[in-house]
Enzyme design. Structure first.
Site, PDB file in Angstrom:
ATOM      1  N   ALA A  69      -1.989  -6.439  -3.694  1.00  0.00           N
ATOM      2  CA  ALA A  69      -0.730  -7.342  -3.253  1.00  0.00           C
ATOM      3  C   ALA A  69      -0.795  -7.779  -1.782  1.00  0.00           C
ATOM      4  O   ALA A  69      -0.329  -8.960  -1.455  1.00  0.00           O
ATOM      5  CB  ALA A  69       0.401  -6.527  -3.570  1.00  0.00           C
ATOM      6  N   ASN A 149      10.933  -1.669  -1.840  1.00  0.00           N
ATOM      7  CA  ASN A 149       9.872  -0.601  -2.016  1.00  0.00           C
ATOM      8  C   ASN A 149      10.402   0.810  -1.548  1.00  0.00           C
ATOM      9  O   ASN A 149      10.296   1.869  -2.189  1.00  0.00           O
ATOM     10  CB  ASN A 149       8.659  -0.794  -1.523  1.00  0.00           C
ATOM     11  CG  ASN A 149       8.836  -1.128   0.047  1.00  0.00           C
ATOM     12  OD1 ASN A 149       9.524  -2.000   0.249  1.00  0.00           O
ATOM     13  ND2 ASN A 149       8.226  -0.317   0.886  1.00  0.00           N
ATOM     14  N   GLN A 177       6.593  -3.998  -6.636  1.00  0.00           N
ATOM     15  CA  GLN A 177       7.506  -2.748  -7.287  1.00  0.00           C
ATOM     16  C   GLN A 177       8.009  -3.258  -8.507  1.00  0.00           C
ATOM     17  O   GLN A 177       8.718  -2.306  -9.322  1.00  0.00           O
ATOM     18  CB  GLN A 177       8.253  -2.440  -6.192  1.00  0.00           C
ATOM     19  CG  GLN A 177       7.961  -1.721  -4.899  1.00  0.00           C
ATOM     20  CD  GLN A 177       7.034  -0.341  -5.059  1.00  0.00           C
ATOM     21  OE1 GLN A 177       7.044   0.314  -6.186  1.00  0.00           O
ATOM     22  NE2 GLN A 177       6.314  -0.120  -4.241  1.00  0.00           N
ATOM     23  N   SER A 197       0.272  -5.456  -7.822  1.00  0.00           N
ATOM     24  CA  SER A 197      -0.878  -4.471  -7.615  1.00  0.00           C
ATOM     25  C   SER A 197      -0.826  -3.522  -8.448  1.00  0.00           C
ATOM     26  O   SER A 197      -0.069  -3.040  -8.759  1.00  0.00           O
ATOM     27  CB  SER A 197      -0.872  -3.964  -5.972  1.00  0.00           C
ATOM     28  OG  SER A 197      -1.937  -3.504  -5.595  1.00  0.00           O
ATOM     29  N   ALA A 198      -2.237  -3.349  -8.839  1.00  0.00           N
ATOM     30  CA  ALA A 198      -2.196  -2.400 -10.059  1.00  0.00           C
ATOM     31  C   ALA A 198      -2.014  -1.173  -9.894  1.00  0.00           C
ATOM     32  O   ALA A 198      -1.610  -0.139 -10.643  1.00  0.00           O
ATOM     33  CB  ALA A 198      -3.770  -2.483 -10.538  1.00  0.00           C
ATOM     34  N   HIS A 199      -2.363  -0.452  -8.549  1.00  0.00           N
ATOM     35  CA  HIS A 199      -2.195   0.856  -8.490  1.00  0.00           C
ATOM     36  C   HIS A 199      -0.548   1.449  -8.513  1.00  0.00           C
ATOM     37  O   HIS A 199      -0.239   2.579  -8.302  1.00  0.00           O
ATOM     38  CB  HIS A 199      -2.817   1.295  -7.047  1.00  0.00           C
ATOM     39  CG  HIS A 199      -2.106   0.985  -5.941  1.00  0.00           C
ATOM     40  ND1 HIS A 199      -1.325   1.960  -5.313  1.00  0.00           N
ATOM     41  CD2 HIS A 199      -1.868  -0.184  -5.379  1.00  0.00           C
ATOM     42  CE1 HIS A 199      -0.842   1.203  -4.064  1.00  0.00           C
ATOM     43  NE2 HIS A 199      -1.120  -0.037  -4.059  1.00  0.00           N
ATOM     44  N   THR A 239     -17.524 -11.667  -5.481  1.00  0.00           N
ATOM     45  CA  THR A 239     -17.840 -11.217  -6.808  1.00  0.00           C
ATOM     46  C   THR A 239     -16.622 -10.367  -7.432  1.00  0.00           C
ATOM     47  O   THR A 239     -16.014  -9.597  -6.654  1.00  0.00           O
ATOM     48  CB  THR A 239     -19.141 -10.151  -6.654  1.00  0.00           C
ATOM     49  OG1 THR A 239     -20.135 -10.990  -5.956  1.00  0.00           O
ATOM     50  CG2 THR A 239     -19.515  -9.765  -7.969  1.00  0.00           C
ATOM     51  N   CYS A 324       2.873   2.407   3.675  1.00  0.00           N
ATOM     52  CA  CYS A 324       1.984   1.507   4.552  1.00  0.00           C
ATOM     53  C   CYS A 324       2.792   1.386   6.024  1.00  0.00           C
ATOM     54  O   CYS A 324       1.796   1.213   7.079  1.00  0.00           O
ATOM     55  CB  CYS A 324       2.232  -0.147   4.211  1.00  0.00           C
ATOM     56  SG  CYS A 324       1.709  -0.511   2.592  1.00  0.00           S
TER      57      CYS A 324
END
Length: 380
Positions: A69, A149, A177, A197-199, A239, A324
Site C-alpha cells: 500500500a 488503522n 484496513q 495491501s495483502a498482508h 518483474t 509504521c
C-alpha cells in the site's frame, strides 16, 4: 502467543501459502516471458487480477500491482500531482491519515504544492462541511482513508467523494484496513483511486495494489514512479511478483467467501473484549463506536503508560499505535487529532482481532490487561 495486532499485519492463511507454493518452486517463470512456461505464470497473474476486480467491483485493467500500500499511495498521489499540476496544485487530506499519505503530502509541499490537512471531530469522524469548505477550484485531489488503522473509524467516503467530484477534483482512499475485511464497491463509494495491501487480510507481505479508475467520467491519468520495461500498463515497471500476486488473489477470494461468518465471529470477540476491559475504572474507547470496523478497539487506560503495559503483557501482542511509527517516541498523531493530550495518548492500547483469534485468546487478554493495569496503578 496471543496475537491481537492484526491491523499491523496478519498471519498468512495456510490455504494462501498452498496456492503460492507452485510459483515458489516449479512454476518459477517470468510472467512477461512468451514461452509456455511464462504463459503459465501470466495466466496465474491474470486470474489473480480478476479476483481483485471481483472484490472491488472494477475492471481488470484498472488494477496495478505494487509492493504494498505504501508504494501504491506514492504512485497515486505523486502520479496525480505530476499529471494534473496544470489544473491546480492543491491537495486535501486529513490529519489522521496513515504516515504513508502524510509523508507524501509533506514531500509535495517541498515541490510547490499546497496541502490542507483537515481536522477531525473528537470521535475521529470528518465533518462534511469542513471538507466542503476546504475544496477549492485549484484542488486536484482529495485523499481520505476509508478505515483508520488505529481506531477503526470508518469515514463517510461516499459523501466526501461526491463533494470532490462536484468541485472537479479526484478522490482517493487508502483502503488498506478495509479491503478484505468489509465489502468494497469502488462505484458505490465513488472512488477514483484506492490502495490496499495483502498482508492485512491473511495474504503475503510485499504485495499490494492500486485501483486506478479508467472508466468515464473520471478516467484517471497517472505519471509512473518506476520506469524500465513498461509493466502494469507502464505504471509500475519491474518483474512481477507472481507468488505474491497469486497469494493476494487467493487471500481475497477467501475473504469474499468467508466474510459474512468471519465478520460476525470477530465482532463478537471484539465486543466481548471491549466490554470486559471497560469495566476497569478510568477507561474509555477512542473514536466513534458506531462508525468503525468490527475488529478494532482503541482504549485509554488512565495512569497507565502504554509501553509499560505492552512490556507487562507476556505472551501477548498488542500495540499503542501504527506499526509504521512504532519506533517513534512521539505520541500518536491520530489520538492527538482526537483531542487527547500527550499523557493520554501515551496511555492507550489498540487491540485488533483477526481470523485466527478465538474466545480463549480474548479471555487471556482480558485477564492479562487487568493484571497489568492493576500492577501499574499500584506504582502510582
Amino acid at each position: 502467543m496471543i496475537y491481537l495486532d492484526n491491523n499491523a499485519t496478519t498471519r498468512l492463511d495456510p490455504r494462501v501459502l498452498e496456492a503460492m507454493m507452485p510459483f515458489l518452486t516449479d512454476q518459477f517463470a517470468n510472467a512477461a516471458s512468451t514461452h509456455p512456461f511464462g504463459v503459465t505464470a501470466h495466466e496465474a497473474v491474470k486470474n489473480a487480477r480478476q479476483q481483485v476486480a471481483n472484490t472491488l467491483n472494477c475492471e481488470v485493467h484498472e488494477i496495478v500491482f505494487a509492493s504494498g500500500a505504501t508504494e501504491a499511495i506514492n504512485l497515486a498521489i505523486k502520479g496525480v500531482a505530476e499529471s494534473y499540476a496544470h489544473k491546480g496544485r492543491h491537495i486535501v487530506t486529513v490529519q489522521t491519515e496513515h504516515k504513508a499519505v502524510l509523508d507524501v503530502c509533506h514531500y509535495l509541499e517541498t515541490r510547490g504544492f499546497e496541502v490542507t490537512y483537515l481536522p477531525v471531530q473528537p470521535d475521529g469522524l470528518l465533518d462534511l462541511e469542513t471538507v466542503r469548505a476546504a475544496i477549492r477550484p485549484d484542488t486536484i485531489l482529495v485523499s481520505v482513508m476509508l478505515v483508520n488503522n488505529e481506531t477503526g473509524v470508518i469515514q463517510p467516503v461516499q459523501a466526501i467523494a461526491a463533494l470532490a467530484h462536484t468541485a472537479g477534483a479526484l478522490f482517493m482512499t487508502d483502503a488498506t484496513q478495509a479491503v478484505g475485511k468489509m465489502p468494497i464497491d469502488v462505484d458505490t463509494l465513488g472512488v477514483d483511486l484506492l490502495t490496499f495491501s495483502a498482508h492485512k487480510f491473511c495474504g503475503p507481505k510485499g504485495i499490494g495494489g492500486l485501483f486506478v479508475r479508467q472508466r468515464r467520467p473520471n478516467k484517471v491519468k497517472l505519471e509512473a514512479l518506476l520506469h524500465g520495461g513498461g509493466h502494469e500498463r507502464g505504471l509500475r515497471s519491474g518483474t512481477l511478483n507472481v507468488p505474491g500476486i497469486v497469494g493476494l488473489g487467493k487471500a481475497l477470494d477467501l475473504c469474499r467467501q468467508e466474510m459474512p461468518v468471519e465478520t460476525q465471529h470477530i465482532a463478537s470477540l471484539r465486543d466481548h473484549l471491549e466490554t470486559a476491559l471497560l469495566t476497569i475504572p478510568g477507561t474509555r474507547v477512542n473514536g466513534n463506536r458506531e462508525h468503525r470496523l468490527y475488529n478494532t478497539t482503541n482504549i485509554y487506560f488512565e495512569h497507565c503508560d502504554s509501553d509499560a503495559m505492552i512490556m507487562g503483557l507476556e505472551g501477548m501482542a498488542v500495540s499503542n499505535g501504527s506499526a509504521c511509527t512504532a519506533a517513534s517516541i512521539d505520541p500518536s498523531h491520530v489520538l492527538l487529532a482526537l483531542a487527547l493530550n500527550e499523557t493520554e495518548a501515551f496511555s492507550c492500547l489498540r487491540f485488533s482481532l483477526g481470523r485466527f483469534n478465538n474466545e480463549a485468546d480474548v479471555q487471556r487478554a482480558i485477564d492479562g490487561v487487568k493484571n497489568a493495569v492493576e500492577g501499574l496503578r499500584a506504582l502510582v
